[in-house]
Design a protein around this motif. Sequence first.
Motif, PDB file in Angstrom:
ATOM      1  N   GLU A 186     -29.018  31.663  18.602  1.00  0.00           N
ATOM      2  CA  GLU A 186     -28.043  31.810  19.681  1.00  0.00           C
ATOM      3  C   GLU A 186     -27.212  30.545  19.848  1.00  0.00           C
ATOM      4  OE1 GLU A 186     -29.612  33.401  23.288  1.00  0.00           O
ATOM      5  OE2 GLU A 186     -30.935  34.827  22.277  1.00  0.00           O
ATOM      6  N   LEU A 187     -27.821  29.377  19.625  1.00  0.00           N
ATOM      7  CA  LEU A 187     -27.056  28.143  19.687  1.00  0.00           C
ATOM      8  C   LEU A 187     -25.962  28.120  18.616  1.00  0.00           C
ATOM      9  CD1 LEU A 187     -29.878  25.497  20.309  1.00  0.00           C
ATOM     10  CD2 LEU A 187     -27.992  26.018  21.860  1.00  0.00           C
ATOM     11  N   LYS A 188     -26.298  28.572  17.410  1.00  0.00           N
ATOM     12  CA  LYS A 188     -25.322  28.544  16.318  1.00  0.00           C
ATOM     13  C   LYS A 188     -24.207  29.570  16.513  1.00  0.00           C
ATOM     14  CE  LYS A 188     -28.076  26.464  12.649  1.00  0.00           C
ATOM     15  NZ  LYS A 188     -28.599  26.590  11.272  1.00  0.00           N
ATOM     16  N   GLN A 189     -24.475  30.607  17.313  1.00  0.00           N
ATOM     17  CA  GLN A 189     -23.396  31.544  17.639  1.00  0.00           C
ATOM     18  C   GLN A 189     -22.294  30.846  18.428  1.00  0.00           C
ATOM     19  OE1 GLN A 189     -25.016  34.914  19.710  1.00  0.00           O
ATOM     20  NE2 GLN A 189     -26.436  35.452  18.045  1.00  0.00           N
ATOM     21  N   ASP A 190     -22.700  29.979  19.363  1.00  0.00           N
ATOM     22  CA  ASP A 190     -21.722  29.276  20.189  1.00  0.00           C
ATOM     23  C   ASP A 190     -21.259  27.966  19.562  1.00  0.00           C
ATOM     24  OD1 ASP A 190     -22.495  31.331  21.845  1.00  0.00           O
ATOM     25  OD2 ASP A 190     -22.595  30.093  23.647  1.00  0.00           O
ATOM     26  N   PHE A 191     -22.126  27.357  18.736  1.00  0.00           N
ATOM     27  CA  PHE A 191     -21.802  26.054  18.129  1.00  0.00           C
ATOM     28  C   PHE A 191     -22.060  26.157  16.616  1.00  0.00           C
ATOM     29  CE2 PHE A 191     -23.718  25.507  22.349  1.00  0.00           C
ATOM     30  CZ  PHE A 191     -22.645  24.953  23.053  1.00  0.00           C
ATOM     31  N   PRO A 192     -21.149  26.759  15.867  1.00  0.00           N
ATOM     32  CA  PRO A 192     -21.390  27.043  14.439  1.00  0.00           C
ATOM     33  C   PRO A 192     -21.666  25.803  13.598  1.00  0.00           C
ATOM     34  CG  PRO A 192     -19.456  28.225  15.255  1.00  0.00           C
ATOM     35  CD  PRO A 192     -19.846  27.265  16.326  1.00  0.00           C
ATOM     36  N   SER A 193     -21.143  24.644  13.985  1.00  0.00           N
ATOM     37  CA  SER A 193     -21.333  23.438  13.176  1.00  0.00           C
ATOM     38  C   SER A 193     -22.646  22.717  13.471  1.00  0.00           C
ATOM     39  CB  SER A 193     -20.169  22.469  13.403  1.00  0.00           C
ATOM     40  OG  SER A 193     -20.108  22.075  14.770  1.00  0.00           O
ATOM     41  N   LEU A 194     -23.452  23.278  14.347  1.00  0.00           N
ATOM     42  CA  LEU A 194     -24.703  22.631  14.752  1.00  0.00           C
ATOM     43  C   LEU A 194     -25.686  22.579  13.580  1.00  0.00           C
ATOM     44  CD1 LEU A 194     -26.154  21.514  17.326  1.00  0.00           C
ATOM     45  CD2 LEU A 194     -27.147  23.796  17.598  1.00  0.00           C
ATOM     46  N   THR A 195     -26.366  21.438  13.446  1.00  0.00           N
ATOM     47  CA  THR A 195     -27.421  21.278  12.436  1.00  0.00           C
ATOM     48  C   THR A 195     -28.775  21.304  13.130  1.00  0.00           C
ATOM     49  OG1 THR A 195     -25.982  19.929  11.028  1.00  0.00           O
ATOM     50  CG2 THR A 195     -28.350  19.803  10.624  1.00  0.00           C
ATOM     51  N   GLY A 196     -29.622  22.255  12.742  1.00  0.00           N
ATOM     52  CA  GLY A 196     -30.922  22.353  13.390  1.00  0.00           C
ATOM     53  C   GLY A 196     -31.931  23.081  12.527  1.00  0.00           C
ATOM     54  N   ASP A 220     -24.542  25.547  30.891  1.00  0.00           N
ATOM     55  CA  ASP A 220     -23.600  26.674  30.810  1.00  0.00           C
ATOM     56  C   ASP A 220     -24.052  27.666  29.744  1.00  0.00           C
ATOM     57  OD1 ASP A 220     -20.996  27.948  31.478  1.00  0.00           O
ATOM     58  OD2 ASP A 220     -20.540  27.437  29.385  1.00  0.00           O
ATOM     59  N   PHE A 221     -24.574  27.143  28.629  1.00  0.00           N
ATOM     60  CA  PHE A 221     -25.095  28.009  27.568  1.00  0.00           C
ATOM     61  C   PHE A 221     -26.267  28.852  28.086  1.00  0.00           C
ATOM     62  CE2 PHE A 221     -28.444  28.477  24.355  1.00  0.00           C
ATOM     63  CZ  PHE A 221     -27.791  29.228  23.391  1.00  0.00           C
ATOM     64  N   ALA A 222     -27.177  28.237  28.832  1.00  0.00           N
ATOM     65  CA  ALA A 222     -28.335  28.958  29.378  1.00  0.00           C
ATOM     66  C   ALA A 222     -27.885  30.020  30.386  1.00  0.00           C
ATOM     67  CB  ALA A 222     -29.309  27.986  30.025  1.00  0.00           C
ATOM     68  N   ASP A 223     -26.880  29.710  31.190  1.00  0.00           N
ATOM     69  CA  ASP A 223     -26.388  30.690  32.169  1.00  0.00           C
ATOM     70  C   ASP A 223     -25.826  31.923  31.475  1.00  0.00           C
ATOM     71  OD1 ASP A 223     -27.080  29.111  34.315  1.00  0.00           O
ATOM     72  OD2 ASP A 223     -25.112  28.154  34.476  1.00  0.00           O
ATOM     73  N   ARG A 224     -25.143  31.731  30.345  1.00  0.00           N
ATOM     74  CA  ARG A 224     -24.549  32.855  29.637  1.00  0.00           C
ATOM     75  C   ARG A 224     -25.589  33.696  28.904  1.00  0.00           C
ATOM     76  NH1 ARG A 224     -21.224  28.848  27.689  1.00  0.00           N
ATOM     77  NH2 ARG A 224     -21.962  29.226  25.563  1.00  0.00           N
ATOM     78  N   HIS A 225     -26.467  33.031  28.190  1.00  0.00           N
ATOM     79  CA  HIS A 225     -27.394  33.767  27.320  1.00  0.00           C
ATOM     80  C   HIS A 225     -28.686  34.183  28.034  1.00  0.00           C
ATOM     81  CE1 HIS A 225     -25.425  33.187  23.306  1.00  0.00           C
ATOM     82  NE2 HIS A 225     -24.799  32.225  23.990  1.00  0.00           N
ATOM     83  N   GLY A 226     -29.073  33.478  29.067  1.00  0.00           N
ATOM     84  CA  GLY A 226     -30.342  33.784  29.731  1.00  0.00           C
ATOM     85  C   GLY A 226     -30.219  34.703  30.912  1.00  0.00           C
TER      86      GLY A 226
END
Length: 801
Positions: free
Chosen positions: A85-95, A239-245
């Motif tokens: 879900e993080l990569k959906q909002d932040f595609p360049s994220l490395t994790g 903000d990410f948690a508010d949207r997805h959770g």
Amino acid sequence: MNRFALLTLYRSLTRHRLYALLNIGGLALGLAVFLVLGLYVRFETSYEKWLPHHQQIYLVQTDWHMENSPFNGAYPNTMGGLLDELKQDFPSLTGTRIEPVPFTVIRNGIGVSEDGARVDSDFSKVFDLQMVQGSLASALAAPANVLIDETVAQKYFGATNPVGQTMTLRVNGEQGSYRVAGVFKTLPKATDLVFSILVPLPPHANEDNWHHWGSTSLYTYLRFATPAAAHTFEAKLDDFADRHGKADIGEHASKTLQLRLLPIARRHLTPAGMQAASAKQTVVTLGIVGTLALLIAIVNYINLATARAGLRAREVAMRKVLGASRAVLVRQFIGEAILMAAIAGLISLAMAELGLPLVNAAGGLSLAIPYSLAVPALAVLVVLVGIGAGFYPAVLLSRFPAASVLSSSRAPGGGQAGSRAREILVIFQFALAIAFVIGTLVLGAQIAHVRNADLGFKRDGLIIVRSLAETESQRGKLMTAFEKLPMIRSVTLGGSNAGGSGNNNADNVPLPGQPGPGPSLRWISVGKAFFSTYGAHLIAGRVFDDEHGSDDSTHRGRNDTRNIVINRQAVAVLGFASPQAAVGQIVGKGNPRKIIGVIDDMRFFSPRVPMDATYYLYSPRTQGFAVATLRYSGDLRTAMAAVKRVWQQIAPEIPFDAASADQRLDELYKADDNAAHLFTIGAVLAVLIGCVGLWGLASFNTARRIKEIGIRKTLGASSFDVVKLLVRQFLRPVLIANLFAWPLAWLALRRWLAGFDDAITLSPLYFLAATMLALLIAVLTVITQSLRAARTAPAWALRHE
């Protein structure tokens, strides 16, 4: 220092061997304590710093904020699908994700447990493990590949090249064949990344909890180029948690569940959940103990050096007459202090090497001296200690006026100002010593209290079989076989057991007539005879049995009323006046629960974790995840051997993992036990250093007062009067030291005890006992010198020079 100065120092040391021994020995002991405890602090603060680019790696924490929840606080694990879900909002994220699961290596039908984890394909983009054979990135590309460390490779393949070989693994209950695709260097001991085998993480997208906000199943790590980038990203997480959770937690999900980034190097000393910061407190405390022990040794040196300053007054005067300046004299005496500190440093290395086995045994450690780092660090420390210890005596000695010293019939003694300065230093030493003694007494009392406290169940005579959770088809057969053993009195299953084995669950229990979701309670699923096996204390009502069909929660629908048993803590949390008043009440909406009984609190977890409100559900049949508890009679070894034989006959492919309840609970106490042992060792040595200095000071001052004693005895003073006079001189600063030691110890210990849910009272008796012990130590330290001086014949004393 020139040859003349070295010769002068040599003559001074050989002429006054006792003081040289006390000075160098005290410094050596202080340096040894500082060195050993410094090694401990260095080890505890070095976790994950062996990783290349560790400054760029962050652990995602799940931080809960729920009313009356037993699980509030920041936890190091997240839901499995968070990274997706993080990569959906932040595609360049490395994790990447690491999922520790039970690993078993099966050879010839016998299972051997190993530390392992499942990781995703981006693991190599975050963690730069040092590879011995193969490529980290390509090895994790195929689902049937496995990566092993050097230790596992040696254990199972010996001198044979393991790459390309096949291993039969049981991973999280599923057995399969894996091809060894690479070997990585065995991870160091200073790590919380506990794995020696890695396999690719299988797809989980269709699992119910994989994308359920609030579930926690694995560790999520992110990598950022700079700390600023990590900070900027963290600011976006609410903000990410508010949207997805929103779907799982509700509006403004971030007020209930926050996502936070923790630098990986800080993970080890960061407490999880509601646990107190015990690890960090321990490291800081022992670091302070080591520093103060060294400081006491430095004070000893200053005390003895200033007391003996008069013995070198004529030497200083003659050198001044011959043209030496104050700067030259200051450099000489500081150089002498550095040289003595260097001698003490060499001795301290030997002391530390000899003492490390004892320290390792007491603290459950495996410390070793890294000489490539220790020697340069010790050299710097020697210079700093030498300057710190020698500066004041050097200034004092260089100030002696040549004319008055040479014209005087006796050497200067520093006068009242010098005596007052030495008294202040003694006060400082014994303030620390008394605080250490108080701390040692309180630590010992708290550890004993925790070990002997009533946990709400009978801890003796219990065997906890954790490996039962990994069985499926054999579970019922195993339980039946356990029951047939002659020394086994009862057998039960439970979702949570003594020592913290099992799983953790909680949910909200809405209260009748009150708005809101209600308080959050821990819930534990239990099997037949759970409470009788543990010997739980029934307070009101009854416990589960098979005669009441409504007790069985496995056949109840979601809206059907379920019978539950609650603990004492839950009575108050649910708003009932007494345990008796709670029995028969129904709580919960949509998922009603009827309270049929109240038991006393059963503490299965760490004494640092607050006891929480709990309710129990009855599942008489085989549970999906459960740990077995067996109550036995007779000898533990005999009972354990019988249980193990049954296990190996029925489930040999699964490693047998069992221990007594006492052993499981000991694991919870071990960290505090080890910290108390290390603190006690450091405190005793610090007090010993202070006693060495006090003895030397008493010896010197007594020698200076020989003529005074002779005159007093000539005028009619008894030996007892003389002893009382000399002892009282040193008891005064020890008594004054309590004015500083008591508040210092009280503040420090109150903070330490606050980390325990069940803590002892900080009684004045500990402070009084420490004071009496300090006085006794002080009296015994100076009494020998006092008695020898008191028995001196007056005629000899009056002729003494």
